[in-house]
Scaffold this active site. Structure first.
Site, PDB file in Angstrom:
ATOM      1  N   GLY A  64      14.261   8.064  -9.090  1.00  0.00           N
ATOM      2  CA  GLY A  64      15.022   8.519  -7.931  1.00  0.00           C
ATOM      3  C   GLY A  64      16.485   8.729  -8.283  1.00  0.00           C
ATOM      4  N   LEU A  65      17.215   9.303  -7.351  1.00  0.00           N
ATOM      5  CA  LEU A  65      18.645   9.545  -7.544  1.00  0.00           C
ATOM      6  C   LEU A  65      19.440   8.350  -7.035  1.00  0.00           C
ATOM      7  CD1 LEU A  65      20.881  11.713  -8.281  1.00  0.00           C
ATOM      8  CD2 LEU A  65      20.966  12.188  -5.818  1.00  0.00           C
ATOM      9  N   GLY A  66      20.242   7.745  -7.909  1.00  0.00           N
ATOM     10  CA  GLY A  66      21.155   6.686  -7.495  1.00  0.00           C
ATOM     11  C   GLY A  66      22.394   7.304  -6.851  1.00  0.00           C
ATOM     12  N   LYS A 125      19.853  -0.142   2.015  1.00  0.00           N
ATOM     13  CA  LYS A 125      20.031  -1.596   1.867  1.00  0.00           C
ATOM     14  C   LYS A 125      20.900  -2.173   2.982  1.00  0.00           C
ATOM     15  CE  LYS A 125      19.936  -0.449  -2.977  1.00  0.00           C
ATOM     16  NZ  LYS A 125      20.726   0.783  -3.123  1.00  0.00           N
ATOM     17  N   PRO A 129       7.937   6.825  -5.661  1.00  0.00           N
ATOM     18  CA  PRO A 129       8.149   7.582  -6.901  1.00  0.00           C
ATOM     19  C   PRO A 129       8.887   6.713  -7.923  1.00  0.00           C
ATOM     20  CG  PRO A 129       8.829   8.862  -4.970  1.00  0.00           C
ATOM     21  CD  PRO A 129       8.606   7.457  -4.508  1.00  0.00           C
ATOM     22  N   ALA A 130       8.481   6.795  -9.171  1.00  0.00           N
ATOM     23  CA  ALA A 130       9.053   5.936 -10.216  1.00  0.00           C
ATOM     24  C   ALA A 130      10.499   6.295 -10.545  1.00  0.00           C
ATOM     25  CB  ALA A 130       8.201   6.053 -11.477  1.00  0.00           C
ATOM     26  N   ASP A 176      18.094   6.852  -3.507  1.00  0.00           N
ATOM     27  CA  ASP A 176      18.440   5.455  -3.265  1.00  0.00           C
ATOM     28  C   ASP A 176      19.854   5.388  -2.678  1.00  0.00           C
ATOM     29  OD1 ASP A 176      17.737   2.431  -4.119  1.00  0.00           O
ATOM     30  OD2 ASP A 176      19.883   2.818  -4.428  1.00  0.00           O
ATOM     31  N   GLY A 200       0.795  -1.224   0.000  1.00  0.00           N
ATOM     32  CA  GLY A 200       0.000   0.000   0.000  1.00  0.00           C
ATOM     33  C   GLY A 200       0.830   1.279   0.000  1.00  0.00           C
TER      34      GLY A 200
END
Ligand code: A2P
Length: 320
Positions: free
Chosen positions: A16-18, A77, A13-14, A43, A9
Site C-alpha cells: 500500500g501507499l504510506g 489510525k 493487499p500486501a 495507509d 476473514g
C-alpha cells in the site's frame, strides 16, 4: 497484487501507499498517481494531518473510475487523544469525514498510550509528561473494545493495533478476548523483530511494516546523530544490483516475502510506480539470506517520547 487474509476473514493487499510525512499538496497527487498505476491500498492516520487531501485523492479517483470502493483498502489510525471510550467514535468519524468515506477497511490504535485531549501542541511528539493518562485510568483494553464496537456500527471492517510488543498484545487479548487483526510496526532488515513476528504468526495477527525504506525524510528532530541510512547500505545496494532492482524495490519485495504488508511512502510519481512494480518480484534465496543476515540493528522511530515509567508502561518496558 498479492493479498493476505486477516484473522477476521477480510482480505488486505500486501502492498500500500504510506502517507506519513507526505505534505498536504503532494499527497493528493500521490494518491491519484498510486491508484492510477494499480495501488489498491492506502495507509493514513489522523495525526498525519493530511487525511483531507488523501480523501480528496481517493474520492476523485473513484469518481474518475480509476478504482471502485470495493476494490480499495483504506487503513487509518486512532490518535492517542481519542483513547477514552466515549471519544473513540469521534476520532473515527473525524477521520472518515476527512477521508470522505463511509467506512474504513482497517482501523488501528496508533500507539499504546493515552494522552489528554487538552494537551495538543503544534509539535504533537512533545507532549508534556503530565498530559499522559496512566494506563490504569484508561486501559488499552477499554479503548480497543470501543474500537471493536465500531465494527458493529459498520464504521470499520477490521480492527487492529500499531506499535504493540508481545506483552502488550498478550494482555490485550487476555483482557478483551479479541485477537487484533493487525499490528503495524517498524520492520526492515535493520529491525526485523523476529520474536514479535513469530508471536504474531502464532496468534494469527498480521504485521504491517512501516518505515520499510528507513524513513529518511523524517524531521531532523526525530533523527539520531550518525544513524545508518538503510537505502545507502553497501551490501543492500549490491544485493539490489544482483537482483536487477533498485534498493527500495528490494526492500519492498523482501517485506512481502516475509508475509508482512508493506507501506512505503512516496510522493514522487516515478518512485510510486517503481515501488508498485517491486510488489510482484520474487527474490532469490541468496538475496533473502543476505538481507536476513545484514548484521545491523537499528530502529529509526524512537518510542522515547512516549516512554513515561509507571504511566505509559507497566514494569516490563515499553516495547515488550
Ligand atoms: P519520496 O517521497 O521523495 O519518494 P519510508 O516509507 O521508509 O518512510 O521511506 C520514505 C522515504 O523513502 C521518503 O524520503 C521517500 O521519498 C523515499 N522513497 C520512496 N520510494 C523510494 C524509492 N523507490 N527510491 C528511493 N527513495 C524512495
Amino acid at each position: 497484487m498479492k493479498t493476505f487474509t486477516l484473522n477476521d476473514g477480510n482480505v488486505i493487499p500486501a502492498f500500500g501507499l504510506g502517507t506519513w510525512k507526505s505534505p498536504k499538496n503532494a499527497v493528493y497527487e500521490a494518491v491519484k498517481t498510486a491508484l492510477r498505476v494499480g495501488y489498491t491500498h492506502v495507509d493514513a492516520a489522523w495525526i498525519y494531518g493530511n487525511e483531507d487531501e488523501v480523501g480528496q485523492g481517493l474520492s476523485e479517483s473513484m469518481a474518475a473510475g480509476a478504482i471502485a470502493r470495493d476494490n480499495l483498502f483504506v487503513t487509518s489510525k486512532l490518535w492517542n487523544t481519542f483513547h477514552a471510550p466515549e471519544d473513540v467514535e469521534k476520532g473515527c468519524k473525524e477521520t472518515l469525514s476527512a477521508l470522505k468515506l463511509d467506512y474504513l477497511d482497517l482501523y488501528l490504535m496508533h500507539w499504546p498510550v493515552a494522552v489528554d485531549p487538552g494537551s495538543e501542541s503544534p509539535d504533537y511528539k512533545r507532549v508534556a509528561p503530565e498530559y499522559f493518562i496512566p494506563l490504569s485510568e484508561c486501559p488499552l483494553s477499554v479503548t480497543f473494545e470501543a474500537m471493536v464496537a465500531l465494527q458493529e456500527k459498520g464504521l470499520v471492517k477490521s480492527v487492529g493495533v500499531s506499535n504493540f510488543g508481545v506483552s502488550k498484545l498478550e494482555k490485550l487479548i487476555e483482557e478483551t478476548g479479541v485477537v487484533p487483526a493487525m499490528n503495524q510496526v517498524e520492520l526492515h532488515p535493520y529491525n526485523p523483530q523476529p520474536e514479535l513476528k513469530a508471536y504474531c504468526e502464532k496468534k494469527g495477527i498480521r504485521l504491517t511494516a512501516y518505515s520499510p525504506l528507513g524513513s529518511g525524510d523524517r524531521p531532523e528532530s526525530m533523527k539520531a546523530k550518525d544513524e545508518p541510512p538503510l537505502l545507502a547500505n553497501e551490501a543492500v545496494i549490491q544485493l539490489a544490483e544482483a537482483e536487477g532492482m533498485s534498493v527500495a524495490q528490494l526492500l519492498i519485495a523482501w517485506a512481502i516475502e516475509r508475509g508482512t504488508v508493506v507501506i512505503p511512502k512516496s510522493t514522487n510519481a516515478g518512485r510510486i510506480e517503481e515501488n508498485f512494480v517491486a510488489a510482484g518480484h520474487t527474490l532469490s534465496a541468496n538475496t533473502r539470506k543476505g538481507l536476513d543476515e545484514i548484521g545491523i540493528s537499528y530502529r529509526y522511530v524512537s518510542p522515547a517520547s512516549w516512554f513515561i515509567p509507571g504511566v505509559t508502561y507497566e514494569g516490563e518496558g515499553f516495547w515488550v
